[in-house]
Design a protein around this motif. Structure first.
Motif, mmCIF file in Angstrom:
data_model
loop_
_atom_site.group_PDB
_atom_site.id
_atom_site.type_symbol
_atom_site.label_atom_id
_atom_site.label_comp_id
_atom_site.label_asym_id
_atom_site.label_seq_id
_atom_site.Cartn_x
_atom_site.Cartn_y
_atom_site.Cartn_z
ATOM 1 N N THR A 205 38.049 37.031 40.954
ATOM 2 C CA THR A 205 39.322 37.726 41.136
ATOM 3 C C THR A 205 39.444 38.167 42.581
ATOM 4 N N PHE A 206 40.645 37.994 43.143
ATOM 5 C CA PHE A 206 40.903 38.473 44.499
ATOM 6 C C PHE A 206 41.509 39.868 44.417
ATOM 7 N N SER A 216 48.770 47.185 47.613
ATOM 8 C CA SER A 216 49.168 46.920 46.233
ATOM 9 C C SER A 216 47.946 46.854 45.316
ATOM 10 N N GLN A 217 48.131 47.329 44.089
ATOM 11 C CA GLN A 217 47.065 47.297 43.095
ATOM 12 C C GLN A 217 47.015 45.970 42.326
ATOM 13 N N THR A 218 47.807 45.002 42.736
ATOM 14 C CA THR A 218 47.836 43.719 42.049
ATOM 15 C C THR A 218 46.510 42.987 42.209
ATOM 16 N N ARG A 219 46.044 42.371 41.131
ATOM 17 C CA ARG A 219 44.831 41.565 41.143
ATOM 18 C C ARG A 219 45.203 40.130 40.809
ATOM 19 N N TYR A 220 44.548 39.187 41.465
ATOM 20 C CA TYR A 220 44.854 37.775 41.266
ATOM 21 C C TYR A 220 43.613 37.044 40.753
ATOM 22 N N GLU A 221 43.716 36.431 39.595
ATOM 23 C CA GLU A 221 42.629 35.581 39.117
ATOM 24 C C GLU A 221 42.652 34.280 39.931
ATOM 25 N N LEU A 222 41.494 33.865 40.405
ATOM 26 C CA LEU A 222 41.412 32.701 41.287
ATOM 27 C C LEU A 222 41.240 31.425 40.474
ATOM 28 N N LEU A 223 42.056 30.429 40.806
ATOM 29 C CA LEU A 223 42.002 29.144 40.114
ATOM 30 C C LEU A 223 40.911 28.266 40.726
ATOM 31 N N LEU A 228 37.645 27.875 46.698
ATOM 32 C CA LEU A 228 36.962 28.918 45.946
ATOM 33 C C LEU A 228 35.461 28.642 45.926
ATOM 34 N N GLU A 229 35.088 27.399 45.767
ATOM 35 C CA GLU A 229 33.670 27.047 45.763
ATOM 36 C C GLU A 229 33.013 27.373 47.101
ATOM 37 N N LEU A 259 45.967 32.914 41.650
ATOM 38 C CA LEU A 259 46.033 32.516 43.057
ATOM 39 C C LEU A 259 45.239 31.230 43.244
ATOM 40 N N LEU A 260 45.905 30.211 43.788
ATOM 41 C CA LEU A 260 45.244 28.965 44.170
ATOM 42 C C LEU A 260 44.950 29.038 45.659
ATOM 43 N N LEU A 261 43.679 29.236 45.998
ATOM 44 C CA LEU A 261 43.293 29.421 47.393
ATOM 45 C C LEU A 261 43.505 28.150 48.210
ATOM 46 N N GLN A 262 44.039 28.333 49.410
ATOM 47 C CA GLN A 262 44.137 27.257 50.385
ATOM 48 C C GLN A 262 43.391 27.594 51.668
#
Length: 275
Positions: A205-206, A216-223, A228-229, A259-262
């Motif tokens: 999670t980011f 912001s208190q928003t949390r993003y699960e990472l795809l 990500l690796e 969130l899809l990390l780039q």
């Protein structure tokens, strides 16, 4: 004779031992892996649910060109949570068959591939009230009146008959408000956000961090993806938490943000802040 046998045994050991070591270090054999970021355009297939893991798979109806034979007909890949998948799942409930033409970006994570969908087009008809097949959907919701209650000029009727049918996903959602429709379809870009990558119940999670300021208190699960690796390898190399400056695509699925990390670059604070 004995000396000759000893030399032969020594040669066999020299050949076998390195081979055994290499075999232990080699990764397990698997099918061909598609490079992260590969785009596939307008491929036909079916949306299938894997009930054991509560996942959705896209099963390809034909071989997919341009991926080195990695996606033959009948194979399937997991579809990542996204607003597009949310819309496809809801649309599939209204269709006789969950067949679609899909465009997507392929991601790679720990030797496996996934699909991040970008567009879809239904290939089957809608269900009727009794579950039977319905007629073609009217373009733009226009219906012709045939009971004589409303007189329509012939030239208008002809234009309606020859008018090009609306393309793209269409769903009947009489009870859905415009705000709900926009929220489900929303996907936007997140740029230059600093925070930590944490693991909550095993899921990465980011967590945004404001370096002492309100954030912001928003949390993003990472795809799952190759970025990500790479970030996970950096985390494993340092015993203390480290900050990342990230960029990627934010999407939603069933009310949760993903969130899809780039991009994920380590941020150095030079001891000014903790972490």
């Amino acid at each position: 004779m004995r000396t000759r046998r000893t030399k032969f045994a020594t040669m066999v050991l020299c050949v076998v031992l390195p081979t055994a070591v290499l075999a232990d270090e080699a990764p397990p054999s698997a099918g061909p892996v598609i490079p992260d970021g590969t785009v596939i355009q307008a491929v036909d297939g079916a949306l299938v649910r894997n009930d054991s893991n509560d996942l959705w798979l896209f099963q390809f109806a034909r071989d997919v060109d341009g991926v080195g034979g990695a996606l033959p007909a009948g194979s399937s890949l997991e579809v990542l949570p996204s607003s597009i998948l949310d819309s496809m799942v809801a649309d599939a409930n209204d269709r006789l068959l969950p067949r679609y033409r899909l465009s997507a970006v392929v991601t790679q994570y720990r030797g496996a591939n996934y699909l991040f969908p970008t567009y879809y087009l239904p290939l089957s008809k809608l269900k009727g009230a009794d579950g039977s097949e319905t007629t073609e959907e009217p373009a733009d919701g226009i219906e012709t009146v045939s009971d004589g209650a409303l007189e329509i000029p012939d030239e208008v009727l002809e234009r309606m008959r020859t008018r090009r049918q609306a393309r793209g996903p269409q769903r009947r959602e009489a009870d859905e408000t415009p705000a709900e429709t926009g929220r489900r379809a929303r996907t936007h870009v997140l740029v230059d956000r600093v925070g930590f990558i944490e693991f909550n119940e095993g899921y990465p999670t980011f967590v945004p961090d404001g370096l002492g300021r309100n954030v912001s208190q928003t949390r993003y699960e990472l795809l799952p993806c190759s970025m990500l690796e790479q970030a996970e390898r950096r985390l494993a190399a340092f015993p203390q938490p480290i900050r990342f400056n990230v960029a990627g695509l934010v999407t939603e699925y069933q009310g949760r943000k993903y969130l899809l990390l780039q991009r994920a670059i380590r941020v150095y604070n030079y001891g000014n802040f903790g972490g």
